[in-house]
Design an enzyme around this catalytic site. Structure first.
Site, PDB file in Angstrom:
ATOM      1  CD  GLU A   1      -5.100   3.673  -2.462  1.00 52.35           C
ATOM      2  OE1 GLU A   1      -6.000   4.438  -2.077  1.00 52.35           O
ATOM      3  OE2 GLU A   1      -3.944   4.065  -2.738  1.00 52.35           O
TER       4      GLU A   1
ATOM      5  CE  LYS B   1      -1.765   6.964  -3.355  1.00 50.82           C
ATOM      6  NZ  LYS B   1      -2.257   6.081  -2.275  1.00 50.82           N
TER       7      LYS B   1
ATOM      8  CG  ASP C   1      -1.684   1.241   1.474  1.00 48.43           C
ATOM      9  OD1 ASP C   1      -1.623   2.133   0.612  1.00 48.43           O
ATOM     10  OD2 ASP C   1      -2.359   1.340   2.516  1.00 48.43           O
TER      11      ASP C   1
ATOM     12  CG  ASP D   1      -9.193   5.416   2.255  1.00 46.10           C
ATOM     13  OD1 ASP D   1      -8.776   5.914   3.317  1.00 46.10           O
ATOM     14  OD2 ASP D   1      -8.437   4.933   1.390  1.00 46.10           O
TER      15      ASP D   1
END
Ligand code: AMP
Length: 619
Positions: free
Chosen positions: A187, A87, A24, A211
């Site tokens: 994800e 990211k 992850d 999330d």
């Protein structure tokens, strides 16, 4: 078509028993997981406590790179050389990032709004791919220590909304870290797999994955059928998360201490202490009804009810995003079969309760919300390794397929391991004024330069009406059908001229040859990256040289002799740098030229506009 796994040590084909790890790669934290005795587990730090590796990279003067907790500590002492939130930059151009540049403590280069961003640290230039590769390398080392064996294959997760460029950038980062990335997984899909959702291929269901992390919120609605996860919709807020909960408590504490918020910027260490206490309070309130702490010699207090009042508008914002996602998926909240909770902030009881109330059923929250995505990635890896025999493995394209672009670079259109049948495309344009023909050369392979890949064929799209460079819109589509035939179509969208060809990519190549090509791409990743960087810098420079010459010609009357002389000298310096093989030197020459000419260009534009306006008034 089949899945090929190779042993990176000796280049032989693996039988399928090798460990494939799940990663992850997060904005704030990253984790690595694997299957241990049939159970997915995250690898913890040496103390055996923490599985989270902060996604932070620090570059020391002497070139040493550290990742994780040690790098995070440098965020305060050496912010200019400490990179976080990489990211957010993956696969993005500077133009994409104009909204967030002010929020980052390090320098993003703004020399060319079209090209991909670079980050400058200690006078060297890094791409987000190189920086992500550093994080991946450290995760690789962490798991190799735990397993006492080398690992070379991985599944990496990305947000469901990542586009082709961002997914490709993630694959490239893996390669650069010495990992063969067998699959990029969404994800939310990984989170569902961690709960075993989707493993029963006879069951069709629709799920929501909520999330809420430290800095971002994502909601995804997925449809699962026959073991295939389809993203129906995504929504969210890229600047909403637990950090905002902390900020709300910081203001609350400031009121209690009778200090104004401006003191936080003026007295950094006090600010930091209040912030630390705020996060401590938030975490404590997930378990207890009240929190009491001491800042200096003053007491601060907050109850859970007070905290909930503070964050209610923020939680409501996430529910509004859920409503948007449901609207886009054309579903009512009660049509969602399961809700999976991901991210550290879902530990807040109000968040959990609000989401359960909103969807009208209890949520899936028994796994650690920080680990759930990595655990799911490990399960997906296990399926790919062939250890879950009853699960269907779909046909996949064994090598990437793409076309040659400027400078002999490979532009991947269908990445390796894509499920077949599949369809993908991209838009291109011309690089020369009046260009009537465009050669489309199709290649297969993982290397950055087409000369190192396998050429499958080429054709010419002719009859493009003469237009200035950059204006034609040429859409190239790659379609692989269920028989593995690749159909390549090119169409100029303004005029409608088109051309196509059919190719069988697996014709004339053995599995061993494919494995050798993969191995080559990993062993040459560093050198390919450099070659790509140099070519991209040269392309950028050539573009600027042309634009610079045009600029001088068109603004001859506006520029002073001094300015013309200096611009010419800087153009010459750039041309000289282009002849060399040092990418950083080209970048510096570009930067110097841009810095000097930007105000001239602004002035030239202003004067041209003024002249045009005056012209109008006269007529
Ligand atoms: P992530 O980005 O998923 O790692 O989430 C990190 C966020 O979760 C941070 O804002 C943390 O402060 C928050 N967090 C971690 N543990 C807790 C907890 N027990 N209660 C509330 N928030 C937490």
């Amino acid at each position: 078509m089949a899945l090929i796994s190779i042993n990176l040590k000796d280049g032989t084909l693996d039988s399928g028993s090798a460990i494939i790890i799940g990663i992850d790669l997060g904005t704030t934290n990253s984790l690595v997981a694997y299957m241990k005795n049939g159970q997915a587990v995250c690898v913890k730090d040496e103390g055996g406590k923490n599985a989270l590796v902060p996604s932070v990279i620090h570059f020391a003067e002497n070139g040493t790179v550290v990742v994780g907790d040690a790098a995070k500590a440098k965020l305060i002492t050496d912010p200019g050389n400490t990179i976080y939130s990489v990211k957010r930059l993956m696969g993005k151009s500077y133009a994409d990032l104009s909204a967030i540049q002010g929020l980052l403590g390090y320098k993003i280069l703004d020399d060319d709004t079209e090209s991909l961003v670079k980050i400058r640290v200690n006078a060297r230039y890094y791409t987000p791919i190189q920086l992500s590769a550093e994080i991946l390398k450290s995760l690789k080392i962490r798991i190799e220590k735990e397993l006492r064996a080398p690992v070379s294959q991985a599944v990496i997760t990305v947000p469901a909304y990542f586009n082709d460029n961002q997914r490709q950038a993630t694959r490239d980062a893996g390669k650069l870290a010495g990992l063969d990335v067998l699959r990029i997984v969404n994800e939310p899909t990984a989170a569902a797999l961690a709960y075993g959702i989707g493993l029963d291929t006879t069951k069709a269901e629709v799920i929501a994955v909520y999330d809420l992390g430290g800095g971002t919120f994502d909601i995804s609605i997925l449809q699962i059928q026959d073991g295939i996860f389809e993203v129906l919709s995504t929504n969210g807020d890229t600047f909403l998360g637990g950090d905002d909960f902390d900020s709300a408590i910081v203001s609350f504490f400031c009121d209690q201490l009778n200090i104004g918020a401006e003191i936080l910027t003026e007295d950094k260490s006090l600010g930091q202490e209040i912030r630390l206490h705020a996060e401590m309070a938030k975490k404590a309130l997930s378990r207890s009804e009240k929190f009491e702490g001491k800042i200096g010699n003053q007491v601060v207090r907050i109850t859970r009810a007070e905290f909930e009042t503070l964050i209610t508008p923020l939680v409501q914002k996430t529910l509004d995003c859920c409503a948007n996602a449901l609207r886009d998926a054309k579903l009512a909240a009660d049509k969602i079969d399961k809700i999976v909770m991901v991210g550290g902030s879902t530990r807040v009881p109000l968040v959990n309760k609000s989401v359960a109330d909103y969807f009208g059923k209890p949520v899936f929250d028994s796994l650690d919300p920080d680990e759930v995505v990595a655990l799911g990635a490990a399960i997906q890896a296990d399926i790919l390794a062939g250890n879950q025999k009853d699960l269907l493995l779909l046909d996949i394209a064994p090598l990437s397929l793409g076309i040659e672009t400027v400078g002999g670079l490979m532009d991947v259109i269908i990445p390796r391991n894509s499920k077949v049948p599949t369809k993908a495309g991209r838009q291109y344009t011309t690089s020369v004024d009046g260009q009537k023909n465009l050669k489309i050369a199709v290649y297969q392979g993982e290397r950055d330069l087409v000369e190192n890949n396998r050429k499958l064929g080429e054709f010419i799209l002719s009859g493009i009406p003469p237009m200035p460079a950059g204006l034609p819109k040429i859409d190239i589509q790659f379609i692989i059908n269920a028989d593995g035939i690749l159909n390549v179509r090119a169409r100029e969208l303004r005029s409608g001229v088109e051309q196509e060809t059919d190719i069988r990519p697996t014709f004339g190549i053995t599995e061993e040859e494919m494995a050798a090509m993969l191995l080559d791409s990993i062993s040459h990743a560093q050198e390919d990256m450099q070659a790509r960087g140099l070519l991209e810098a040269r392309n950028e420079a050539n573009h600027l040289l042309q634009a610079g010459a045009k600029f001088l010609e068109q603004n001859d009357g506006i520029l002073s002799p001094e300015e013309k002389k200096k611009t010419k000298a800087l153009l010459l310096a750039l041309e000289d740098a282009c002849g060399l093989t040092d990418k950083d030197q080209i970048q510096r020459a570009i930067e110097t030229l841009n810095t000097y000419t930007a105000p001239l260009a602004h002035r030239a534009m202003d004067e041209t506009i003024q002249a045009a306006m005056q012209g109008k008034k006269v007529s």
